[in-house]
Scaffold this motif. Structure first.
Motif, short mmCIF file in Angstrom:
data_model
loop_
_atom_site.label_atom_id
_atom_site.label_comp_id
_atom_site.label_asym_id
_atom_site.label_seq_id
_atom_site.Cartn_x
_atom_site.Cartn_y
_atom_site.Cartn_z
N ASP A 52 -79.98 75.82 50.35
CA ASP A 52 -79.27 76.90 50.83
C ASP A 52 -77.74 76.98 50.74
O ASP A 52 -77.21 77.55 50.66
CB ASP A 52 -79.11 76.83 52.78
N VAL A 53 -77.22 75.76 50.13
CA VAL A 53 -76.04 75.33 49.52
C VAL A 53 -75.39 76.27 48.03
O VAL A 53 -74.45 76.95 48.12
CB VAL A 53 -75.77 74.04 50.09
N LEU A 54 -76.72 75.69 47.82
CA LEU A 54 -76.76 76.80 46.04
C LEU A 54 -76.39 78.16 46.60
O LEU A 54 -75.96 78.44 45.60
CB LEU A 54 -77.60 75.94 45.45
N VAL A 183 -70.82 68.61 46.29
CA VAL A 183 -72.21 69.74 46.38
C VAL A 183 -72.45 68.70 47.39
O VAL A 183 -72.74 69.39 48.40
CB VAL A 183 -72.58 70.47 44.97
N HIS A 184 -72.90 67.30 46.90
CA HIS A 184 -73.66 66.78 47.72
C HIS A 184 -72.71 66.57 49.58
O HIS A 184 -73.21 66.43 50.20
CB HIS A 184 -73.82 64.93 47.12
N LYS A 185 -71.49 66.57 49.50
CA LYS A 185 -70.85 66.72 50.66
C LYS A 185 -70.48 67.55 51.08
O LYS A 185 -71.13 68.04 52.52
CB LYS A 185 -69.22 66.77 50.39
N ALA A 186 -70.91 68.68 50.64
CA ALA A 186 -71.31 70.44 51.19
C ALA A 186 -72.57 69.61 52.16
O ALA A 186 -72.32 71.13 52.85
CB ALA A 186 -71.02 71.57 50.09
N GLY A 187 -73.53 69.71 51.11
CA GLY A 187 -74.83 69.55 51.31
C GLY A 187 -74.31 69.11 53.22
O GLY A 187 -75.13 69.56 54.42
N ASN A 189 -72.40 68.78 55.09
CA ASN A 189 -71.36 69.60 56.03
C ASN A 189 -71.87 70.89 56.71
O ASN A 189 -71.71 72.00 57.20
CB ASN A 189 -69.71 70.18 55.73
N TYR A 190 -72.61 71.15 56.03
CA TYR A 190 -73.80 72.69 56.12
C TYR A 190 -73.56 73.32 57.31
O TYR A 190 -73.57 74.14 57.10
CB TYR A 190 -74.26 73.42 54.71
#
Length: 243
Positions: A52-54, A183-187, A189-190
Motif C-alpha cells: 500500500d505504501v508503494l 520506505v521502511h519507516k513509512a511502512g 507509520n502508514y
C-alpha cells in the motif's frame, strides 16, 4: 510488436521479473552491466502494508525525501497506469525525471509492482531535468509472517546524462540505502496515517475506485535511450532495519 509500440506486461514479464528478484546469483551474472538490486528484511510491517505504501501517491509526499513531483497521469487497465515522477539526485548529478507505465500483480504469497519508460505526448523531457529511462524496474514483496516481509527492489535503468559511470554508481550507493530506510519507516507509520486519510480508498486494490482518466496503451510509445553506455552496474545493498 512494432518498434516503439507499447504492450501491457503479461504473465511472462511478471514471471521473468520474479525470477530475477529471487535468484540473486543469476541476476548478478546476467545483468552485470545494467542493474541495481536492493533487498531488506522487514520484521515489523506486513507485506500488504508495504505494498500500500508503494502505491499510495498521496502518502509518498509525506515520506519520500528525494521526490520533486509525482503525477498519476492516466489509467490503462485495472492493474496498470502511466505516471510521471521527478527526483532529487545527490550532487554532482543533475536531478532526474521519468515517465513510466506501471503494472502490478497480487497473489497469496507475493506482491509485484514493475514499470518501464514510455513517451507521453503531454510530458516531454524538460530542460531543467535529465530524462532517465527505466528499462525494467520494480518491487517484490513476500510475507515472512503476519507482520513481516522481504522487500526487494530491482532496477535496470539508464540514468542518462554525461557523467562517468563511477560517479553515477557512487551516487546510487548513497541514495539507495537512504530511500530504503525511509520506505521502511513509512511502512511503520502508514496504518495510523491512512486511518486519518481516506482509509477505504485503495484503487490499486479496488480498481472501481480509480478516478484517473482512461488512456489507450496504443497512444504511448516505448522510451529508449540512444545509447546504454551509462547503465548502472550491480550495487547490492543489504539493509537490516534496527529493532
Amino acid at each position: 510488436m512494432s518498434q516503439g509500440s507499447v504492450a501491457l506486461p503479461d504473465e511472462t514479464v511478471f514471471s521473468d521479473f520474479r525470477k530475477q528478484c529471487v535468484s540473486t546469483e543469476n541476476w548478478l551474472s546476467k545483468y552485470n552491466k545494467n542493474g541495481m538490486e536492493c533487498r531488506m528484511n522487514i520484521n515489523d510491517v506486513s507485506a500488504a502494508t508495504m505494498y500500500d505504501v508503494l502505491h499510495d501517491s498521496q502518502y509518498r509526499k509525506k515520506w519520500d525525501p528525494t521526490m520533486l513531483e509525482s503525477i498519476d497521469i492516466a489509467r490503462l487497465s485495472p492493474n496498470a497506469d502511466v505516471g510521471y515522477y521527478s527526483w532529487i539526485c545527490p550532487k554532482p548529478l543533475k536531478n532526474r525525471d521519468v515517465v513510466t507505465l506501471r503494472s502490478w500483480q497480487v497473489k497469496d504469497d507475493e506482491y509485484l509492482i514493475l514499470n518501464y519508460s514510455v513517451k507521453h505526448p503531454n510530458y516531454p523531457p524538460r530542460k531543467d531535468l535529465v530524462r532517465a529511462i527505466s528499462i525494467l524496474t520494480g518491487y517484490m514483496l513476500k510475507p515472512t509472517g503476519p507482520n513481516s516481509c522481504s522487500f526487494t527492489y530491482l532496477s535496470q535503468a539508464d540514468p542518462r546524462g554525461s557523467l562517468p559511470k563511477w560517479v553515477v554508481n557512487k551516487a546510487s550507493q548513497v541514495l539507495a540505502p537512504k530511500v530504503l530506510k525511509c520506505v521502511h519507516k513509512a511502512g511503520q507509520n502508514y496504518p495510523e496515517w491512512k486511518e486519518q486519510n481516506s482509509p477505504g480508498h485503495k484503487p490499486w486494490l479496488y480498481p472501481e475506485q480509480s478516478q484517473l482518466p482512461e488512456m489507450r496503451v496504443a497512444d504511448l510509445l516505448l522510451q529508449r535511450g540512444d545509447s546504454l553506455e551509462n547503465l548502472w552496474v550491480p550495487l547490492p545493498h543489504y539493509y537490516e532495519p534496527s529493532q
